[in-house]
Design an enzyme around this catalytic site. Sequence first.
Site, PDB file in Angstrom:
ATOM      1  N   GLY A  17       0.063  -1.778  -3.524  1.00  0.00           N
ATOM      2  CA  GLY A  17      -0.884  -2.833  -3.167  1.00  0.00           C
ATOM      3  C   GLY A  17      -0.153  -4.129  -2.979  1.00  0.00           C
ATOM      4  O   GLY A  17       0.938  -4.175  -2.404  1.00  0.00           O
ATOM      5  N   GLN A  19       1.599  -6.186  -4.953  1.00  0.00           N
ATOM      6  CA  GLN A  19       2.986  -6.226  -5.409  1.00  0.00           C
ATOM      7  C   GLN A  19       3.769  -4.977  -4.977  1.00  0.00           C
ATOM      8  O   GLN A  19       4.914  -5.067  -4.561  1.00  0.00           O
ATOM      9  CB  GLN A  19       3.041  -6.325  -6.942  1.00  0.00           C
ATOM     10  N   ARG A  39      -2.567   7.477  -4.833  1.00  0.00           N
ATOM     11  CA  ARG A  39      -3.651   8.455  -4.812  1.00  0.00           C
ATOM     12  C   ARG A  39      -3.816   9.019  -3.403  1.00  0.00           C
ATOM     13  O   ARG A  39      -3.837   8.232  -2.437  1.00  0.00           O
ATOM     14  CB  ARG A  39      -4.969   7.800  -5.229  1.00  0.00           C
ATOM     15  N   GLU A  75      -6.062  -3.618 -15.263  1.00  0.00           N
ATOM     16  CA  GLU A  75      -7.202  -3.099 -16.015  1.00  0.00           C
ATOM     17  C   GLU A  75      -7.350  -1.581 -15.929  1.00  0.00           C
ATOM     18  O   GLU A  75      -8.090  -0.995 -16.714  1.00  0.00           O
ATOM     19  CB  GLU A  75      -8.502  -3.796 -15.563  1.00  0.00           C
ATOM     20  N   HIS A  98       3.695  -7.788 -14.885  1.00  0.00           N
ATOM     21  CA  HIS A  98       2.908  -8.711 -15.712  1.00  0.00           C
ATOM     22  C   HIS A  98       2.849  -8.092 -17.100  1.00  0.00           C
ATOM     23  O   HIS A  98       2.785  -6.858 -17.234  1.00  0.00           O
ATOM     24  CB  HIS A  98       1.513  -8.872 -15.097  1.00  0.00           C
ATOM     25  N   ASP A 181       0.647 -16.992 -18.001  1.00  0.00           N
ATOM     26  CA  ASP A 181       0.079 -16.521 -16.730  1.00  0.00           C
ATOM     27  C   ASP A 181      -1.454 -16.534 -16.783  1.00  0.00           C
ATOM     28  O   ASP A 181      -2.116 -17.042 -15.875  1.00  0.00           O
ATOM     29  CB  ASP A 181       0.596 -15.101 -16.446  1.00  0.00           C
ATOM     30  N   SER A 242      -1.875 -42.471   0.360  1.00  0.00           N
ATOM     31  CA  SER A 242      -2.127 -43.901   0.591  1.00  0.00           C
ATOM     32  C   SER A 242      -2.319 -44.636  -0.734  1.00  0.00           C
ATOM     33  O   SER A 242      -2.610 -44.012  -1.769  1.00  0.00           O
ATOM     34  CB  SER A 242      -3.398 -44.061   1.432  1.00  0.00           C
TER      35      SER A 242
HETATM   36  N1  LIG Z   1      -1.265  -9.919  -7.135  1.00  0.00           N
HETATM   37  C1  LIG Z   1      -0.318 -10.805  -7.486  1.00  0.00           C
HETATM   38  O1  LIG Z   1      -0.136 -11.857  -6.851  1.00  0.00           O
HETATM   39  C2  LIG Z   1       0.581 -10.523  -8.677  1.00  0.00           C
HETATM   40  C3  LIG Z   1       1.615 -11.416  -8.982  1.00  0.00           C
HETATM   41  C4  LIG Z   1       2.485 -11.121 -10.035  1.00  0.00           C
HETATM   42  C5  LIG Z   1       2.277  -9.966 -10.771  1.00  0.00           C
HETATM   43  N2  LIG Z   1       1.231  -9.136 -10.469  1.00  0.00           N
HETATM   44  C6  LIG Z   1       1.087  -7.898 -11.256  1.00  0.00           C
HETATM   45  O2  LIG Z   1       1.447  -6.800 -10.428  1.00  0.00           O
HETATM   46  C7  LIG Z   1       0.749  -5.620 -10.870  1.00  0.00           C
HETATM   47  C8  LIG Z   1       0.044  -4.987  -9.687  1.00  0.00           C
HETATM   48  O3  LIG Z   1      -0.971  -5.881  -9.243  1.00  0.00           O
HETATM   49  P1  LIG Z   1      -1.436  -5.896  -7.711  1.00  0.00           P
HETATM   50  O4  LIG Z   1      -2.170  -7.189  -7.539  1.00  0.00           O
HETATM   51  O5  LIG Z   1      -0.291  -5.572  -6.826  1.00  0.00           O
HETATM   52  O6  LIG Z   1      -2.461  -4.671  -7.729  1.00  0.00           O
HETATM   53  P2  LIG Z   1      -3.492  -4.254  -6.560  1.00  0.00           P
HETATM   54  O7  LIG Z   1      -2.970  -4.697  -5.239  1.00  0.00           O
HETATM   55  O8  LIG Z   1      -4.848  -4.723  -6.977  1.00  0.00           O
HETATM   56  O9  LIG Z   1      -3.499  -2.686  -6.689  1.00  0.00           O
HETATM   57  C9  LIG Z   1      -2.362  -1.868  -6.479  1.00  0.00           C
HETATM   58  C10 LIG Z   1      -2.750  -0.502  -5.997  1.00  0.00           C
HETATM   59  O10 LIG Z   1      -3.254   0.281  -7.067  1.00  0.00           O
HETATM   60  C11 LIG Z   1      -4.054   1.320  -6.496  1.00  0.00           C
HETATM   61  N3  LIG Z   1      -5.104   1.647  -7.474  1.00  0.00           N
HETATM   62  C12 LIG Z   1      -6.180   0.906  -7.803  1.00  0.00           C
HETATM   63  N4  LIG Z   1      -6.899   1.508  -8.763  1.00  0.00           N
HETATM   64  C13 LIG Z   1      -6.257   2.670  -9.030  1.00  0.00           C
HETATM   65  C14 LIG Z   1      -6.510   3.741  -9.912  1.00  0.00           C
HETATM   66  N5  LIG Z   1      -7.588   3.744 -10.727  1.00  0.00           N
HETATM   67  N6  LIG Z   1      -5.632   4.763  -9.909  1.00  0.00           N
HETATM   68  C15 LIG Z   1      -4.561   4.778  -9.106  1.00  0.00           C
HETATM   69  N7  LIG Z   1      -4.266   3.790  -8.232  1.00  0.00           N
HETATM   70  C16 LIG Z   1      -5.113   2.743  -8.209  1.00  0.00           C
HETATM   71  C17 LIG Z   1      -4.627   0.787  -5.199  1.00  0.00           C
HETATM   72  O11 LIG Z   1      -4.384   1.686  -4.140  1.00  0.00           O
HETATM   73  P3  LIG Z   1      -5.518   2.702  -3.577  1.00  0.00           P
HETATM   74  O12 LIG Z   1      -6.871   2.179  -4.015  1.00  0.00           O
HETATM   75  O13 LIG Z   1      -5.358   2.661  -2.084  1.00  0.00           O
HETATM   76  O14 LIG Z   1      -5.174   4.000  -4.199  1.00  0.00           O
HETATM   77  C18 LIG Z   1      -3.825  -0.494  -4.953  1.00  0.00           C
HETATM   78  O15 LIG Z   1      -3.196  -0.529  -3.711  1.00  0.00           O
HETATM   79  C19 LIG Z   1      -0.183  -6.088 -11.988  1.00  0.00           C
HETATM   80  O16 LIG Z   1       0.461  -5.885 -13.217  1.00  0.00           O
HETATM   81  C20 LIG Z   1      -0.339  -7.581 -11.716  1.00  0.00           C
HETATM   82  O17 LIG Z   1      -0.682  -8.349 -12.858  1.00  0.00           O
HETATM   83  C21 LIG Z   1       0.398  -9.364  -9.435  1.00  0.00           C
END
Ligand SMILES: NC(=O)c1ccc[n+]([C@@H]2O[C@H](COP(=O)([O-])OP(=O)(O)OC[C@H]3O[C@@H](n4cnc5c(N)ncnc54)[C@H](OP(=O)(O)O)[C@@H]3O)[C@@H](O)[C@H]2O)c1
Length: 318
Positions: A17, A19, A39, A75, A98, A181, A242
């Site tokens: 996703g 990250q 998945r 989560e 994170h 954070d 300004s």
């Molecule tokens: N977002 C940010 O800017 C950011 C910055 C720094 C750190 N982080 C950390 O990076 C980590 C990932 O966050 P993210 O924001 O990248 O996550 P995300 O984009 O919300 O989700 C990542 C992927 O997980 C898959 N997913 C969702 N629910 C799932 C489930 N129940 N089982 C299996 N796969 C599932 C989804 O793919 P599908 O639904 O297509 O399967 C999705 O593409 C976290 O720890 C977050 O705190 C995020």
Amino acid sequence: MSPGASPLGRVVVLGYGNQGEAHARNLRDGGEQVSVAARPGRTAERRALAHGFTVAAPAKALRNADTLAVLLPDEVVPEMWPELASAAGATRAFVFAHGFNLLYGSLAFPADAAVVLVSPTGPGRVIRELYERGEGVPAYLAVHQAGRADAWALAAHYATALGSARARLLRTTVREETEVDLFGEQAVLCGGMNALVSAAYGTLVREGYTPEIAYLECVHQLHFLAELLHARGVAGLRRGISGTALYGDLTRGPRVVNETSRAAMREMLAEIRSGAFAREWLAEVAAGKPELTRLLEQADADPIEAGRRRALGDENPA
Ligand SMILES: NC(=O)c1ccc[n+]([C@@H]2O[C@H](COP(=O)([O-])OP(=O)(O)OC[C@H]3O[C@@H](n4cnc5c(N)ncnc54)[C@H](OP(=O)(O)O)[C@@H]3O)[C@@H](O)[C@H]2O)c1
């Protein structure tokens, strides 16, 4: 660097996703041996395949991981962990972006595995864009469990492959990264900012001002000021506006963020530090997110959304 020489070995990126995509692509471009766990039949799998990765379902992909980057939404991890951990039985290193689940999630790891935090300070899109330009976003590094490896070196290697050493690598602890954070996103980056623009917009519109003008002034222009803040800091921003704006800033700003707001910030921080916020959020997830759904519906009905459509048309709908 040949894959064999890397301390990461075979990297499996779990979650493609925000990250995951940036980590997988940057690490691969940096010479690491990367595959993706996703998945079947969903967007993440399709995107990873389109980017040329070998993709398999988590139960299968994790069996081949020397290093597992856990890049799922925070989560969903606690409930899935027993299954994931048993599939990743031979994994020597776990990387998280994170610290939420390391601090609050009670996840069990093999005693000899390194468990590290490599937390880039930006969204995946920016991590990838900067990497392609030869730059990087700063990252925090922390060691949750040393295992048998040199865990700090491993975290630094991963962060370097991600491009973050081109900016800055900062050593911290899982607790500090997680608490700061959460506080930053609640007090400023998401909670504070959204509440502030919505309150300011509502104040103007209730007093009869034109919604589109109120929107452009209180929300849309924030982008330019945020850029200035990012580039020059608070003192630099104050020297780029300004005299009238500066006088209003220094005399009126403290009325908006005052002792009551600071007391609320201290209370929010206390809830984060005691774990109360994490328990509340994980209970909300376990219940199917009813309160989150209700609050989001309420927020989407805020007049600020109508102001946005009036000001900008339907470009970039939510
Ligand atoms: N977002 C940010 O800017 C950011 C910055 C720094 C750190 N982080 C950390 O990076 C980590 C990932 O966050 P993210 O924001 O990248 O996550 P995300 O984009 O919300 O989700 C990542 C992927 O997980 C898959 N997913 C969702 N629910 C799932 C489930 N129940 N089982 C299996 N796969 C599932 C989804 O793919 P599908 O639904 O297509 O399967 C999705 O593409 C976290 O720890 C977050 O705190 C995020």
